[in-house]
Design a protein around this motif. Structure first.
Motif, short mmCIF file in Angstrom:
data_model
loop_
_atom_site.label_atom_id
_atom_site.label_comp_id
_atom_site.label_asym_id
_atom_site.label_seq_id
_atom_site.Cartn_x
_atom_site.Cartn_y
_atom_site.Cartn_z
N SER A 163 0.54 -1.36 -0.18
CA SER A 163 -0.09 -0.33 0.51
C SER A 163 0.82 1.51 0.04
CB SER A 163 -0.88 -0.05 1.39
OG SER A 163 -0.36 0.40 2.60
N LEU A 164 2.41 1.06 0.24
CA LEU A 164 3.24 2.41 0.48
C LEU A 164 3.73 2.78 -0.96
CD1 LEU A 164 4.48 1.33 3.72
CD2 LEU A 164 2.85 3.07 3.37
N ASN A 165 4.16 3.80 -1.28
CA ASN A 165 5.37 4.09 -2.14
C ASN A 165 5.91 5.37 -1.87
OD1 ASN A 165 3.77 3.43 -4.46
ND2 ASN A 165 2.39 4.31 -3.73
N GLY A 166 6.84 4.85 -2.63
CA GLY A 166 8.68 6.20 -2.43
C GLY A 166 8.73 5.93 -1.41
N GLN A 167 9.44 6.45 -0.29
CA GLN A 167 10.22 7.42 1.04
C GLN A 167 9.82 6.03 2.22
OE1 GLN A 167 13.32 10.03 1.80
NE2 GLN A 167 12.63 9.48 4.43
N GLU A 168 8.29 6.07 2.06
CA GLU A 168 8.13 5.21 3.03
C GLU A 168 7.74 3.30 2.34
OE1 GLU A 168 3.25 6.96 2.64
OE2 GLU A 168 3.65 8.39 5.06
N ALA A 169 7.72 3.18 1.57
CA ALA A 169 7.87 2.02 0.91
C ALA A 169 9.05 1.88 1.65
CB ALA A 169 7.62 1.47 -0.26
N GLU A 170 9.99 2.58 1.61
CA GLU A 170 12.16 2.23 1.24
C GLU A 170 12.14 1.88 2.59
OE1 GLU A 170 13.66 5.46 -0.07
OE2 GLU A 170 12.96 5.31 -1.68
N VAL A 171 11.64 2.44 3.71
CA VAL A 171 11.50 2.60 5.22
C VAL A 171 11.67 1.27 5.95
CG1 VAL A 171 11.29 3.18 7.31
CG2 VAL A 171 12.03 5.54 5.23
N TYR A 172 9.85 1.07 5.35
CA TYR A 172 9.00 -0.51 5.67
C TYR A 172 9.21 -1.36 4.85
CZ TYR A 172 5.76 -2.52 8.11
OH TYR A 172 4.18 -3.67 8.32
N TYR A 173 10.04 -1.50 4.08
CA TYR A 173 11.35 -2.40 3.50
C TYR A 173 12.05 -2.84 4.04
CZ TYR A 173 13.91 -4.96 0.12
OH TYR A 173 14.78 -6.05 -0.55
N LEU A 174 13.04 -1.84 4.18
CA LEU A 174 14.51 -2.10 5.56
C LEU A 174 14.03 -2.45 6.17
CD1 LEU A 174 15.63 1.40 4.29
CD2 LEU A 174 16.28 -1.31 2.93
N GLN A 175 12.71 -1.82 7.38
CA GLN A 175 12.43 -2.57 8.42
C GLN A 175 12.45 -3.97 8.28
OE1 GLN A 175 9.73 0.97 9.52
NE2 GLN A 175 11.33 1.71 10.62
N LEU A 176 12.09 -4.45 7.17
CA LEU A 176 11.11 -5.16 7.64
C LEU A 176 12.22 -6.44 6.84
CD1 LEU A 176 7.48 -5.38 5.10
CD2 LEU A 176 8.02 -6.06 7.97
N MET A 177 13.10 -6.04 6.42
CA MET A 177 13.86 -6.89 5.71
C MET A 177 15.29 -7.20 7.09
SD MET A 177 13.38 -8.00 2.92
CE MET A 177 15.22 -8.65 3.39
N ILE A 178 15.38 -6.09 7.99
CA ILE A 178 15.64 -6.17 8.52
C ILE A 178 15.92 -7.39 9.72
CG2 ILE A 178 17.05 -5.19 10.92
CD1 ILE A 178 17.63 -2.64 9.72
N GLU A 179 13.79 -7.47 9.99
CA GLU A 179 14.00 -7.93 10.95
C GLU A 179 14.23 -9.85 10.26
OE1 GLU A 179 12.56 -8.24 14.37
OE2 GLU A 179 13.69 -5.97 13.65
N HIS A 180 13.43 -9.87 8.71
CA HIS A 180 14.09 -11.22 8.13
C HIS A 180 15.09 -11.76 8.19
CE1 HIS A 180 12.94 -13.95 4.61
NE2 HIS A 180 11.94 -13.28 4.44
N HIS A 181 16.14 -10.70 7.66
CA HIS A 181 17.33 -10.96 7.66
C HIS A 181 18.56 -12.29 9.08
CE1 HIS A 181 18.41 -10.40 4.01
NE2 HIS A 181 19.08 -9.29 3.91
N LYS A 182 17.33 -11.25 10.15
CA LYS A 182 17.84 -12.12 12.11
C LYS A 182 17.43 -13.01 11.67
CE LYS A 182 18.02 -7.46 14.19
NZ LYS A 182 17.13 -6.62 15.59
N GLY A 183 16.39 -13.56 11.27
CA GLY A 183 15.28 -14.70 11.27
C GLY A 183 16.59 -15.67 10.46
N GLY A 184 17.06 -15.61 9.07
CA GLY A 184 17.84 -15.94 8.51
C GLY A 184 19.17 -16.22 8.78
N VAL A 185 19.33 -15.53 9.65
CA VAL A 185 21.20 -15.61 10.65
C VAL A 185 20.57 -17.03 11.11
CG1 VAL A 185 22.81 -14.65 11.73
CG2 VAL A 185 21.92 -13.50 9.31
N ALA A 186 19.54 -16.89 12.18
CA ALA A 186 19.16 -17.42 13.43
C ALA A 186 19.39 -19.04 12.68
CB ALA A 186 18.19 -17.25 13.93
N MET A 187 18.85 -18.92 12.05
CA MET A 187 18.68 -20.12 11.24
C MET A 187 19.68 -20.89 10.65
SD MET A 187 15.60 -22.14 8.44
CE MET A 187 14.56 -20.13 8.76
N ALA A 188 20.51 -19.44 9.89
CA ALA A 188 21.96 -20.63 8.71
C ALA A 188 22.52 -21.14 10.50
CB ALA A 188 22.24 -19.11 8.10
N GLN A 189 22.56 -19.91 11.17
CA GLN A 189 23.57 -20.39 12.06
C GLN A 189 23.24 -22.06 13.30
OE1 GLN A 189 26.67 -18.78 13.04
NE2 GLN A 189 27.30 -20.06 13.94
N GLY A 190 22.28 -22.14 13.05
CA GLY A 190 21.85 -23.49 13.17
C GLY A 190 21.91 -24.38 12.84
#
Length: 231
Positions: A163-190
């Motif tokens: 539903s977002l565009n421009g900088q709002e979409a950018e910020v929310y994507y980046l925030q979601l990707m940090i959480e996503h990567h944290k979960g991915g790192v934990a699983m890969a380390q596992g």
């Protein structure tokens, strides 16, 4: 509970990084990505590989850590690809498009390898086991609203990003990707800690290193936009 890697039709093309000649545009058929990944990844892990004596190692069992990691990380990767396609169409930022391009290419290639290994082992691409059961964690993650594993965005969050565009979409994507990567790192380390297949462990360690580095990059991109991670 069954869970399946999801291949979406969110988009079938992705624009590459900007160059002096303008943006490159790459077609992204899922079948081609899988074929390339199979060609690169399967020979190295046929029948689980060989040990130092040259004898062939046994094929992983259906509910082994090797199979569980391949299935679960493939599912996790697919959502990162989906998130990146979503933001690609909602921003003109070169930095964000380049990041999305890198995530799509890296994680689609790795996902294809893991699916190829399962096929080569004669194992199913999904099972009745709960997500991440192979990690033998002390606490159980409760899947909710489409989020099957730690770090995965919910259906509500995906809808918000769309539903977002421009900088709002950018910020929310980046925030979601940090959480996503944290979960991915934990699983890969596992898997690095529990796994027995040397080739698969090397891929998992590559994921740990690469996604930790991207978390730093994403945090910097957020700061440039006056925003912070969600947690």
């Amino acid at each position: 509970m069954q869970h399946r890697p999801v291949v979406t039709g969110e988009a079938d093309t992705v624009e590459g990084p900007t160059t002096g000649a303008g943006r490159r545009r790459l077609w992204w058929p899922a079948a081609l990505a899988a074929a390339v990944a199979l060609g690169l990844g399967v020979p190295a892990l046929v029948a689980g590989g060989s040990d130092a004596s040259g004898s062939v190692a046994s094929v992983p069992a259906q509910e082994s850590a090797e199979a569980g990691f391949a299935r679960d990380m493939a599912t996790h990767h697919q959502q990162a690809i989906d998130l990146s396609f979503i933001v690609r169409d909602r921003t003109e930022s070169t930095d964000i498009r380049n990041l999305a391009f890198d995530i799509i290419n890296t994680q689609a290639n790795q996902r294809g390898m893991m699916m190829g290994w399962l096929d080569q082992w004669g194992l199913t691409q999904h099972s009745g086991a709960e997500p991440m059961a192979w990690m033998r964690m002390d606490h159980r993650y409760e899947p909710h609203d489409g989020s099957l594993m730690p770090g995965m965005a919910t259906n509500t969050e995906l809808a918000k990003l769309r539903s977002l565009n421009g900088q709002e979409a950018e910020v929310y994507y980046l925030q979601l990707m940090i959480e996503h990567h944290k979960g991915g790192v934990a699983m890969a380390q596992g898997y690095v800690d529990l796994g027995t297949n040397a080739v698969e462990k090397r891929l998992a360690q590559t994921m740990v290193n690469g996604q930790r580095s991207e978390i730093d990059l994403i945090t910097d991109l957020l700061a440039k936009r006056g925003a912070k991670p969600l947690s």
